[in-house]
Design an enzyme around this catalytic site. Structure first.
Site, PDB file in Angstrom:
ATOM      1  CB  CYS A  43      -0.875  -0.038   1.284  1.00 51.87           C
ATOM      2  SG  CYS A  43      -1.706   1.607   0.993  1.00 51.87           S
ATOM      3  CE  LYS A  51      -4.938   3.975  -5.793  1.00 47.20           C
ATOM      4  NZ  LYS A  51      -5.237   3.292  -6.324  1.00 47.20           N
ATOM      5  N   GLY A 176      -9.273  -5.579 -16.345  1.00 51.75           N
ATOM      6  CA  GLY A 176     -10.985  -5.093 -16.483  1.00 51.75           C
ATOM      7  C   GLY A 176     -10.451  -4.501 -14.725  1.00 51.75           C
ATOM      8  CG  HIS A 437     -28.213  23.411  -2.730  1.00 49.34           C
ATOM      9  ND1 HIS A 437     -28.709  23.506  -3.929  1.00 49.34           N
ATOM     10  CD2 HIS A 437     -28.537  25.455  -2.985  1.00 49.34           C
ATOM     11  CE1 HIS A 437     -28.480  24.204  -4.987  1.00 49.34           C
ATOM     12  NE2 HIS A 437     -28.761  25.290  -4.059  1.00 49.34           N
TER      13      HIS A 437
HETATM   14  P1  FAD Z   1       1.527  -6.202   1.970  1.00 48.34           P
HETATM   15  O1  FAD Z   1       0.981  -3.971   2.593  1.00 48.34           O
HETATM   16  O2  FAD Z   1       1.608  -6.602   0.113  1.00 48.34           O
HETATM   17  O3  FAD Z   1       3.157  -6.536   2.730  1.00 48.34           O
HETATM   18  C1  FAD Z   1       3.321  -7.494   2.585  1.00 48.34           C
HETATM   19  C2  FAD Z   1       4.743  -7.806   2.915  1.00 48.34           C
HETATM   20  O4  FAD Z   1       5.079  -8.343   2.938  1.00 48.34           O
HETATM   21  C3  FAD Z   1       5.122  -7.068   1.286  1.00 48.34           C
HETATM   22  O5  FAD Z   1       6.374  -5.513   1.977  1.00 48.34           O
HETATM   23  C4  FAD Z   1       6.331  -7.897   1.266  1.00 48.34           C
HETATM   24  O6  FAD Z   1       7.814  -7.524   0.686  1.00 48.34           O
HETATM   25  C5  FAD Z   1       6.906  -8.899   2.401  1.00 48.34           C
HETATM   26  N1  FAD Z   1       6.892 -10.446   2.412  1.00 48.34           N
HETATM   27  C6  FAD Z   1       6.745 -11.309   1.572  1.00 48.34           C
HETATM   28  N2  FAD Z   1       6.807 -12.277   1.402  1.00 48.34           N
HETATM   29  C7  FAD Z   1       8.207 -12.195   2.347  1.00 48.34           C
HETATM   30  C8  FAD Z   1       8.899 -12.727   3.144  1.00 48.34           C
HETATM   31  N3  FAD Z   1       8.894 -14.022   2.816  1.00 48.34           N
HETATM   32  N4  FAD Z   1       9.590 -12.641   3.793  1.00 48.34           N
HETATM   33  C9  FAD Z   1      10.272 -11.580   4.479  1.00 48.34           C
HETATM   34  N5  FAD Z   1       8.893 -10.421   3.479  1.00 48.34           N
HETATM   35  C10 FAD Z   1       7.951 -10.911   2.861  1.00 48.34           C
HETATM   36  N6  FAD Z   1      -6.284  -1.370  -1.266  1.00 48.34           N
HETATM   37  C11 FAD Z   1      -6.463  -0.531  -1.151  1.00 48.34           C
HETATM   38  O7  FAD Z   1      -7.585  -0.268  -0.100  1.00 48.34           O
HETATM   39  N7  FAD Z   1      -7.150   1.185  -1.771  1.00 48.34           N
HETATM   40  C12 FAD Z   1      -6.494   1.628  -2.619  1.00 48.34           C
HETATM   41  O8  FAD Z   1      -6.446   2.101  -3.637  1.00 48.34           O
HETATM   42  C13 FAD Z   1      -5.589   0.475  -3.196  1.00 48.34           C
HETATM   43  N8  FAD Z   1      -4.604   0.545  -4.633  1.00 48.34           N
HETATM   44  C14 FAD Z   1      -4.152  -0.502  -4.422  1.00 48.34           C
HETATM   45  C15 FAD Z   1      -3.255  -0.096  -6.409  1.00 48.34           C
HETATM   46  C16 FAD Z   1      -2.230  -1.132  -6.177  1.00 48.34           C
HETATM   47  C17 FAD Z   1      -1.175  -0.636  -7.823  1.00 48.34           C
HETATM   48  C18 FAD Z   1      -1.458  -2.378  -5.908  1.00 48.34           C
HETATM   49  C19 FAD Z   1      -1.073  -3.345  -6.237  1.00 48.34           C
HETATM   50  C20 FAD Z   1      -2.851  -2.655  -4.609  1.00 48.34           C
HETATM   51  C21 FAD Z   1      -3.749  -1.857  -4.387  1.00 48.34           C
HETATM   52  N9  FAD Z   1      -4.500  -1.701  -3.117  1.00 48.34           N
HETATM   53  C22 FAD Z   1      -5.255  -1.045  -2.459  1.00 48.34           C
HETATM   54  C23 FAD Z   1      -4.503  -3.353  -2.239  1.00 48.34           C
HETATM   55  C24 FAD Z   1      -3.857  -3.023  -0.467  1.00 48.34           C
HETATM   56  O9  FAD Z   1      -1.711  -2.688  -1.276  1.00 48.34           O
HETATM   57  C25 FAD Z   1      -2.531  -4.234   0.074  1.00 48.34           C
HETATM   58  O10 FAD Z   1      -4.817  -4.511  -0.181  1.00 48.34           O
HETATM   59  C26 FAD Z   1      -2.632  -4.419   1.100  1.00 48.34           C
HETATM   60  O11 FAD Z   1      -1.359  -4.091   0.930  1.00 48.34           O
HETATM   61  C27 FAD Z   1      -2.368  -5.853   1.818  1.00 48.34           C
HETATM   62  O12 FAD Z   1      -1.426  -6.019   2.886  1.00 48.34           O
HETATM   63  P2  FAD Z   1      -0.832  -6.827   3.651  1.00 48.34           P
HETATM   64  O13 FAD Z   1      -0.318  -6.598   4.386  1.00 48.34           O
HETATM   65  O14 FAD Z   1      -1.536  -8.449   3.370  1.00 48.34           O
HETATM   66  O15 FAD Z   1       0.551  -7.175   2.668  1.00 48.34           O
END
Ligand code: FAD
Length: 448
Positions: A43, A51, A176, A437
């Site tokens: 994120c 983004k 999409g 309004h």
């Molecule tokens: P992440 O934030 O992906 O964190 C996982 C971390 O684990 C990463 O830093 C990775 O490097 C690390 N990792 C992975 N494997 C290992 C390992 N074995 N050892 C050590 N580290 C590791 N969500 C919204 O709510 N609003 C939005 O507008 C939005 N826009 C987005 C735009 C884009 C282009 C993208 C790609 C995603 C967007 N999202 C959005 C989705 C959002 O980013 C994710 O839902 C969110 O980051 C998920 O959080 P998480 O903690 O599950 O994983």
């Protein structure tokens, strides 16, 4: 003395992992987190935040044009992609530092390396060091999925979009979903000729049909081309580095970049799940119970890697609920009902609750109210674009089942209205509220 090095070892310092780490630590747990890329996760580093900044940056093109009708003369206006890109990347650095500081302030030990699971209470770091923990939290997120076809290695994903050397003159965007449509909007606003290529025959599956049709219509008017039922055959590179994109049943397209935004797959590869008896589901996600516990008692998983709802606020809630449950003595689950979502297209879409189709299937007796209007600022700027707000109610109670909007600032407006939908309010409650309004949001209390 504990028999383990840490009470909690978190794999992945993204939205879910950072929240879980700092809350568990605040409850008194000894916490470590491993991050193989950059603290902050998708994120902050290459998702929502950069983004949205690109959306803001690109929208000035339209704003500057509209400014003429508001009496402004802006001479010599020009745009520099490297300037926008670098400012965005600087902000990412700022946030990366802020997240790191938060973890440091909470005494969370950060291993800046990859971790894999080798036993129910043991992980191995890339350096070879092994660490034990009473609990392990998998918060490894997801990554872009690019299908295999000749030349697929010439294509890029959203990860690379934030680092482009130059603004492409022509871009092909495969997909999409919301990420495809957001980048289509950004690039189109900045002057790139954009073609969106889709294997199916619709964009934004899961969003209200009328709302997504409206976006399609507006995007086509803005010059974005759409190719439906167009599977990729191959991509070839010319000598000058540009690309030829071959699609089944369509003419080839010449482009500078091909962006694949065709979904995200959970990061489970090489994580060592086999060592602890965890089997990912058919989509590669880690199955968990309501408390985010996996089939292994000492291992939990939150966020995108569980593929429940791939959004940052959901990952954060899951991380919080995990820490409350395991370290705060407050068993907590996440309520997945009425989660608001947005597409930061131009104009943006925002939505909460059931679509008209879903509501009809589930409840039968429903009513649809709508307002199809031209926002005042568009009228004044001679912009034909119309907004559309829809409210779906269950009858005869009038309880709101869903709200769907497309128009300027709709995510900002919907977040507040989502509180009312979540609280189970009725259409009557909206009717009873006096309009503010002139605003676009007043359409919500004037729906017919
Ligand atoms: P992440 O934030 O992906 O964190 C996982 C971390 O684990 C990463 O830093 C990775 O490097 C690390 N990792 C992975 N494997 C290992 C390992 N074995 N050892 C050590 N580290 C590791 N969500 C919204 O709510 N609003 C939005 O507008 C939005 N826009 C987005 C735009 C884009 C282009 C993208 C790609 C995603 C967007 N999202 C959005 C989705 C959002 O980013 C994710 O839902 C969110 O980051 C998920 O959080 P998480 O903690 O599950 O994983």
């Amino acid at each position: 003395m504990s028999e383990y090095d840490f009470d909690l070892f978190v794999i992945g310092a993204g939205s879910g992992g950072v929240r879980a780490s700092r809350v568990a630590s605040a409850y008194g747990a000894k916490v470590a987190v491993a991050e193989e890329h950059r603290v902050g996760g998708t994120c902050v580093i290459r998702g929502c935040v950069p983004k949205k900044l690109l959306v803001y940056g690109s929208h000035f093109a339209e704003d500057l044009e509209d400014a003429k009708n508001y009496g402004w003369t802006i001479e010599g206006a020009s745009f520099s992609w490297p300037a926008l890109r670098d400012h965005v990347l600087n902000d990412v650095d700022r946030l990366n530092a802020a997240y790191t500081t938060t973890l440091n302030n909470h005494d969370v030990h950060i291993f800046h390396e990859r971790a894999t699971i080798i036993a129910p209470h043991r992980v191995r770091l890339a350096s070879g060091q092994e660490v034990s923990a009473k609990f392990i939290l998998i918060a490894t997120g997801a990554r872009p999925f690019v299908p295999e076809f000749p030349g697929s290695d010439l294509c890029i994903t959203s990860n690379e979009m934030f680092h482009l050397d130059a603004l492409p003159k022509r871009a092909v965007i495969a997909g999409g979903g919301y990420i495809a449509n957001e980048f289509a909007g950004i690039l189109n606003a900045l002057g790139t000729r954009v073609t969106v290529v889709n294997r199916g025959n619709t964009i934004l599956r899961g969003y209200d049909e009328q709302v997504r049709d409206r976006l399609l219509q507006i995007y086509m008017t803005k010059g974005i081309e759409f190719k439906f039922k167009a599977p990729f055959e191959k991509v070839e590179k010319r000598e000058d580095g540009t690309l030829d994109v071959y699609l089944t049943g369509h003419d080839p397209i010449h482009a500078d970049i091909v962006l694949f935004a065709t979904g995200r797959v959970p990061n489970v590869e090489g994580l060592g799940l086999g060592h602890v008896g965890i089997t990912p589901d058919d989509l590669g996600a880690i199955p968990v119970d309501d408390y985010s516990k996996t089939s292994c008692d000492s291992i939990y998983a939150v966020g995108d890697v569980t593929n429940r709802v791939q959004l940052t606020p959901v990952a954060i809630r899951e991380g919080q609920a995990f820490a409350d449950t395991v370290f705060g003595d407050k068993p907590s689950t996440v309520d997945y009902g009425c989660i608001p979502a947005a597409v930061f297209s131009q104009p943006p879409i925002a939505s909460v609750g059931l679509t008209e189709g879903e509501a009809r299937n589930r409840y039968g007796n429903i009513r649809v109210y709508s307002s199809d209007f031209r926002p005042m600022r568009n009228v004044f700027a001679h912009r034909a674009e119309r907004g559309l707000y829809k409210m779906i109610t269950e009858e005869p109670s009038g309880r709101i089942l869903g709200l769907h909007m497309i128009g300027p600032d709709s995510p900002e407006i919907l977040q507040a209205a989502a509180v009312a939908v979540k609280a189970g309010l009725t259409k009557q409650a909206f009717d009873d509220t006096v309009a503010l309004h002139p605003s676009m949001a007043e359409e919500l209390v004037l729906l017919k």
